[in-house]
Design an enzyme around this catalytic site. Structure first.
Site: not given
Ligand code: F0G
Length: 459
Positions: A72, A124-125, A215, A217, A258, A450
């Site tokens: 833990y 990102f969204d 960010d 990824a 990623k 979506h």
């Molecule tokens: N930032 C970027 C640039 C991303 O592309 C994503 C996720 C996230 C943050 C969020 O990360 O999914 O681990 O919570 N992108 C995926 C995509 C979902 O299909 O491009 P997560």
């Protein structure tokens, strides 16, 4: 004769995938209410919905998994990951989280309050979602060149320094808790940010006393593009480039799904101990104790190994060349795609592809459905459905670009699969003039519609 390019790995384990008939796919997509997220994975032949968590782990990652320490507190796996993060990014402090958006949730809970603004390059969204959820505003400062899909520019993820400085001048420092640079920039087509831009953005932010987070990824893919496209970096290793990139940030959020090539996981990296300590409180309530926060020990071990492999040139070259391969085949067929070709995905310009569909009938979604019906290839709509409704007027927001993203999982498919995808898209393109009707919404959720929207064809 020059030797042709080949993958820098060989295959040790395989997963069967199933082909289907057009009749089956027409039934399945109808039953799925024309939403590709509703399909079962065995109804898909080649799945390009996302490159997130869909890559193939290596033998070394799988063996690291077996050495996972599930204590833990203070697990050796935590320290393995801590060392890997320190070696690769230079950040002294980190918090594990279950994925990228969880890292955003923890970090933004610590920093963002109502009325704040957070400048960046096409957030990102989920990043934007987490900012807006806190009644703050994400301000897009991406260079204008990014919005022209045919314009060649080596670093379309770059931030426009004038736009950024305008934000810094317009708002008091207290209302800008951080800015976010997304490397590579997913929303503008997997486009990289140059080292020069990272350096200049950081200098400008420091001048105004603003914190910079990446960010991250797809940070390693960004480093690959710097090596290949930016002067002075050709002879540097990816790891050297990555180190320099992160020297222009105060911290990072990471979706490890990623570029760290694991199926689940994320983290936040920090330079400041104080901020790390504050964020640790939120990590404990949202994710878990600071030495595991949302991850099992075995997964932290696989992630530590993945960070090392994901920043190796040979791996990245194989990865990016596959994306280029698909992109170039589509270009040969005359298909309008976002150029230059980005790192993780091909973005098809659906407005140019299907000029007969009115924007009210969801152009990119219509194209994504046609590509699925053609060959069982699943991409994803990045258009009006994703852009959602205006939170105040509840009207549809029609984005400048209607795109279908074909995201390529890492180390998963071969170029034969890419050939199937290319020909499937070509076949749809050849009959594009017969596609005259799109879709209408039957039901939708109030936010992030979506994922669950239900559609029917317009007749
Ligand atoms: N930032 C970027 C640039 C991303 O592309 C994503 C996720 C996230 C943050 C969020 O990360 O999914 O681990 O919570 N992108 C995926 C995509 C979902 O299909 O491009 P997560």
């Amino acid at each position: 004769m020059e030797l042709p390019f080949a993958e820098s790995y060989r295959i040790k384990m395989v997963e069967p995938i199933r082909k289907s008939t057009r009749e089956e796919r027409e039934q399945w997509i109808k039953k799925a209410k024309y939403n590709l997220f509703n399909l079962r994975s065995d109804q898909v032949f080649i799945d390009l919905l996302t490159d997130s968590g869909t890559g193939a782990m290596s033998d070394r990652q799988w063996s690291a998994l077996m050495l996972g320490d599930e204590s833990y507190a203070g697990a050796s796996s935590y320290y393995n990951l801590k060392n890997a993060i320190k070696n690769i990014t230079g950040f002294d402090y980190f918090l594990p989280t279950h994925q990228g958006r969880a890292a955003e949730n923890v970090l933004f809970s610590t920093l963002i309050k109502e009325g704040d603004v957070v400048p960046g390059n096409s957030h990102f969204d989920t990043t934007k979602g987490h900012i807006e959820f806190r009644k703050a505003t994400a301000i897009d400062c991406t260079i204008d060149e990014a919005f022209n899909t045919t314009l060649e520019h080596p670093f379309k993820g770059n931030i426009d320094l004038n736009k950024l400085e305008d934000v810094f001048k317009k708002y008091p420092k207290e209302r800008i808790p951080l800015m976010i640079v997304t490397v590579t920039c997913n929303s503008s087509g997997g486009q990289p940010v140059s080292m020069q831009n990272l350096r200049e953005v950081y200098a400008l932010a420091k001048k105004y006393g603003i914190r910079v987070f990446f960010d991250s990824a797809r940070f390693a893919e960004n480093a690959y593009f710097i090596k290949m496209r930016e002067e002075g970096y050709r002879d540097k290793t990816i790891k050297e480039i990555v180190k320099e990139m992160f020297s222009y940030a105060d911290g990072m959020t990471m979706s490890s799904k990623k570029d760290a090539i694991v199926n689940m996981g994320g983290f936040i990296g920090f330079r400041e101990e104080e901020l790390f300590k504050k964020a640790a409180q939120f990590n404990i309530i949202f994710e878990g104790y600071i030495t595991y926060g949302g991850m099992s020990g075995r997964d932290m071990n696989a992630l530590a190994q993945g960070l090392d492999e994901g920043t190796e040139f040979n791996y990245l070259e194989t990865r990016i060349k596959q994306t280029e391969y698909l992109g170039n085949r589509l270009i040969e067929f005359g298909i309008p795609i976002q150029q230059p070709i980005g790192g993780h995905a091909i973005f098809i310009d659906a407005k140019k592809f299907l000029p007969n569909i009115p924007k009210e009938e969801y152009i990119a979604q219509t194209l994504a459905i046609e590509i699925y019906k053609e060959a069982g290839v699943r991409g994803v709509e990045i258009g009006t459905l994703l852009a959602d409704r205006d939170p105040v007027t509840r009207e549809n927001r029609y984005p400048e670009l209607e795109l279908v993203r074909l995201a390529i999982p890492r180390r998963t498919y071969t170029n034969n699969h890419m050939d199937v995808v290319a020909v499937a898209v070509k076949n749809v393109y050849d009959r594009r003039n017969e596609i005259k009707n799109g879709y209408r919404i039957l039901s939708e959720a109030p936010i992030m519609r979506h994922f669950t929207v239900e559609l029917e064809p317009v007749r």
